[in-house]
Design an enzyme around this catalytic site. Structure first.
Site, PDB file in Angstrom:
ATOM      1  N   GLY A  45      12.036  -1.950  24.515  1.00 43.48           N
ATOM      2  CA  GLY A  45      11.906  -0.384  24.885  1.00 43.48           C
ATOM      3  C   GLY A  45      12.717   0.548  24.224  1.00 43.48           C
ATOM      4  N   GLN A  50      17.929   7.783  21.663  1.00 42.60           N
ATOM      5  CA  GLN A  50      18.666   6.593  20.854  1.00 42.60           C
ATOM      6  C   GLN A  50      18.351   6.596  19.299  1.00 42.60           C
ATOM      7  OE1 GLN A  50      16.637   3.527  24.083  1.00 42.60           O
ATOM      8  NE2 GLN A  50      18.515   2.645  23.145  1.00 42.60           N
ATOM      9  N   CYS A  95      20.574  -3.284  25.736  1.00 37.88           N
ATOM     10  CA  CYS A  95      19.967  -2.070  25.114  1.00 37.88           C
ATOM     11  C   CYS A  95      20.376  -2.070  23.670  1.00 37.88           C
ATOM     12  CB  CYS A  95      20.690  -0.930  25.963  1.00 37.88           C
ATOM     13  SG  CYS A  95      20.442   0.620  25.512  1.00 37.88           S
ATOM     14  N   LEU A  96      19.475  -1.530  23.014  1.00 37.64           N
ATOM     15  CA  LEU A  96      19.796  -1.275  21.567  1.00 37.64           C
ATOM     16  C   LEU A  96      20.948  -0.614  21.065  1.00 37.64           C
ATOM     17  CD1 LEU A  96      15.977  -1.280  20.179  1.00 37.64           C
ATOM     18  CD2 LEU A  96      17.648  -3.081  19.847  1.00 37.64           C
ATOM     19  N   HIS A 137      15.073   1.795  33.101  1.00 39.71           N
ATOM     20  CA  HIS A 137      16.076   1.973  32.093  1.00 39.71           C
ATOM     21  C   HIS A 137      15.941   2.939  30.898  1.00 39.71           C
ATOM     22  CE1 HIS A 137      18.830  -0.509  29.013  1.00 39.71           C
ATOM     23  NE2 HIS A 137      18.437   0.514  28.246  1.00 39.71           N
ATOM     24  N   GLU A 138      14.527   2.994  30.573  1.00 36.28           N
ATOM     25  CA  GLU A 138      14.456   4.138  29.751  1.00 36.28           C
ATOM     26  C   GLU A 138      14.409   5.632  30.255  1.00 36.28           C
ATOM     27  OE1 GLU A 138      14.725   3.369  26.872  1.00 36.28           O
ATOM     28  OE2 GLU A 138      14.348   1.201  26.989  1.00 36.28           O
ATOM     29  N   HIS A 141      18.033   6.764  30.177  1.00 37.70           N
ATOM     30  CA  HIS A 141      18.449   7.412  28.873  1.00 37.70           C
ATOM     31  C   HIS A 141      17.997   9.054  28.720  1.00 37.70           C
ATOM     32  CE1 HIS A 141      19.750   4.025  26.413  1.00 37.70           C
ATOM     33  NE2 HIS A 141      18.983   3.379  26.588  1.00 37.70           N
TER      34      HIS A 141
HETATM   35  C1  Y12 Z   1      14.600  -4.959  30.802  1.00 40.93           C
HETATM   36  C2  Y12 Z   1      15.938  -4.426  30.634  1.00 40.93           C
HETATM   37  C3  Y12 Z   1      16.131  -3.365  29.765  1.00 40.93           C
HETATM   38  C4  Y12 Z   1      15.131  -2.946  28.851  1.00 40.93           C
HETATM   39  C5  Y12 Z   1      15.530  -1.915  27.810  1.00 40.93           C
HETATM   40  C6  Y12 Z   1      15.141  -2.097  26.540  1.00 40.93           C
HETATM   41  N1  Y12 Z   1      16.190  -3.002  25.936  1.00 40.93           N
HETATM   42  C7  Y12 Z   1      15.848  -3.605  24.591  1.00 40.93           C
HETATM   43  O1  Y12 Z   1      14.832  -3.424  24.025  1.00 40.93           O
HETATM   44  C8  Y12 Z   1      17.138  -4.482  24.078  1.00 40.93           C
HETATM   45  C9  Y12 Z   1      16.966  -5.021  23.025  1.00 40.93           C
HETATM   46  C10 Y12 Z   1      18.349  -5.843  22.527  1.00 40.93           C
HETATM   47  C11 Y12 Z   1      18.047  -6.520  21.285  1.00 40.93           C
HETATM   48  C12 Y12 Z   1      19.164  -7.189  20.514  1.00 40.93           C
HETATM   49  O2  Y12 Z   1      18.983  -7.667  19.356  1.00 40.93           O
HETATM   50  C13 Y12 Z   1      18.324  -8.996  19.412  1.00 40.93           C
HETATM   51  O3  Y12 Z   1      18.311  -9.697  20.489  1.00 40.93           O
HETATM   52  C14 Y12 Z   1      18.246  -9.722  18.173  1.00 40.93           C
HETATM   53  C15 Y12 Z   1      20.169  -7.039  21.110  1.00 40.93           C
HETATM   54  O4  Y12 Z   1      21.063  -7.822  20.496  1.00 40.93           O
HETATM   55  C16 Y12 Z   1      22.010  -7.225  19.701  1.00 40.93           C
HETATM   56  O5  Y12 Z   1      22.100  -6.234  19.330  1.00 40.93           O
HETATM   57  C17 Y12 Z   1      23.159  -8.307  19.179  1.00 40.93           C
HETATM   58  C18 Y12 Z   1      20.652  -6.368  22.364  1.00 40.93           C
HETATM   59  C19 Y12 Z   1      19.482  -5.564  22.761  1.00 40.93           C
HETATM   60  C20 Y12 Z   1      13.988  -3.369  29.004  1.00 40.93           C
HETATM   61  C21 Y12 Z   1      13.717  -4.632  30.003  1.00 40.93           C
HETATM   62 CO    CO Z   2      18.584   1.321  26.514  1.00 40.61          CO
END
Ligand code: Y12
Ligand code: CO
Length: 173
Positions: A45, A50, A95-96, A137-138, A141
């Site tokens: 997401g 962001q 969260c990214l 969550h989004e 933001h």
């Molecule tokens: C449930 C809860 C929150 C969301 C919002 C969207 N969140 C993400 O897409 C998070 C992504 C994310 C990716 C990461 O990278 C890797 O895993 C390789 C990360 O780790 C690091 O940056 C070290 C952290 C978050 C949707 C559903």
């Molecule tokens: Co986020």
């Protein structure tokens, strides 16, 4: 369009996003570029704020039962409003814009939203499970709210300490 992810503690993440009025090629280019950077960053997401575009735009790509993210499951959500919410659920969110940190957050179990698609058509979506959590969550933001803003005082203090350590480690490697 080349985008990069804005990371906490960047103040731009606190800004409120403005409504989209024009459903034009600029909006389509933003949505396309957001999709590419979200996939490239292993996200499911992403809100436009962001990537430094404070517009009420978000995308979601929840993995299917086999854990695969397919473009046919991509949701492009513009100018969303939550029209109904019920239940409480807890999920360990990430969260990214807050890389490397995950924490349990309470959200509504089910939500119904009204939104517009990339062509300005009005749609309704009923969501539960991970999709419902991700939508909330989004949408946060778009209001300048991060999931870490929902932590208790003591959990937030712990986060700030841990995040500083993560940032230091990142700089060293
Ligand atoms: C449930 C809860 C929150 C969301 C919002 C969207 N969140 C993400 O897409 C998070 C992504 C994310 C990716 C990461 O990278 C890797 O895993 C390789 C990360 O780790 C690091 O940056 C070290 C952290 C978050 C949707 C559903
Ligand atoms: Co986020």
């Amino acid at each position: 369009m080349q985008l990069s992810i804005v990371e906490y503690p960047d103040k731009r993440l606190k800004e409120k996003s403005s409504q989209v009025k024009k459903f034009d090629t600029d909006l389509h280019a933003l949505l396309n570029a957001m999709y590419l950077i979200m996939l490239d960053s292993n996200g499911i997401g992403l809100a436009a704020i962001q990537v430094a575009h404070p517009k009420a735009v978000l995308i979601l790509n929840i993995p299917n039962e086999d854990g695969e993210q397919t473009e046919e499951n991509l949701l492009e959500i513009i100018n969303p409003i939550i029209t109904s919410k019920n239940g409480i659920t807890t999920y360990q969110e990430g969260c990214l814009s807050v890389p490397g940190f995950y924490e349990d957050i309470d959200r509504h179990e089910k939500v119904i939203i009204k939104y517009q698609d990339r062509n300005g058509n009005t749609k309704t979506l009923e969501a539960d499970g991970l999709l419902s959590i991700a939508i909330q969550h989004e949408i946060d933001h778009l209001n300048g709210i991060l999931f870490i803003d929902k932590l208790s005082y003591s959990r937030r203090k712990k986060f700030e300490k841990e995040y500083k350590r993560i940032q230091k480690e990142k700089k060293r490697s």
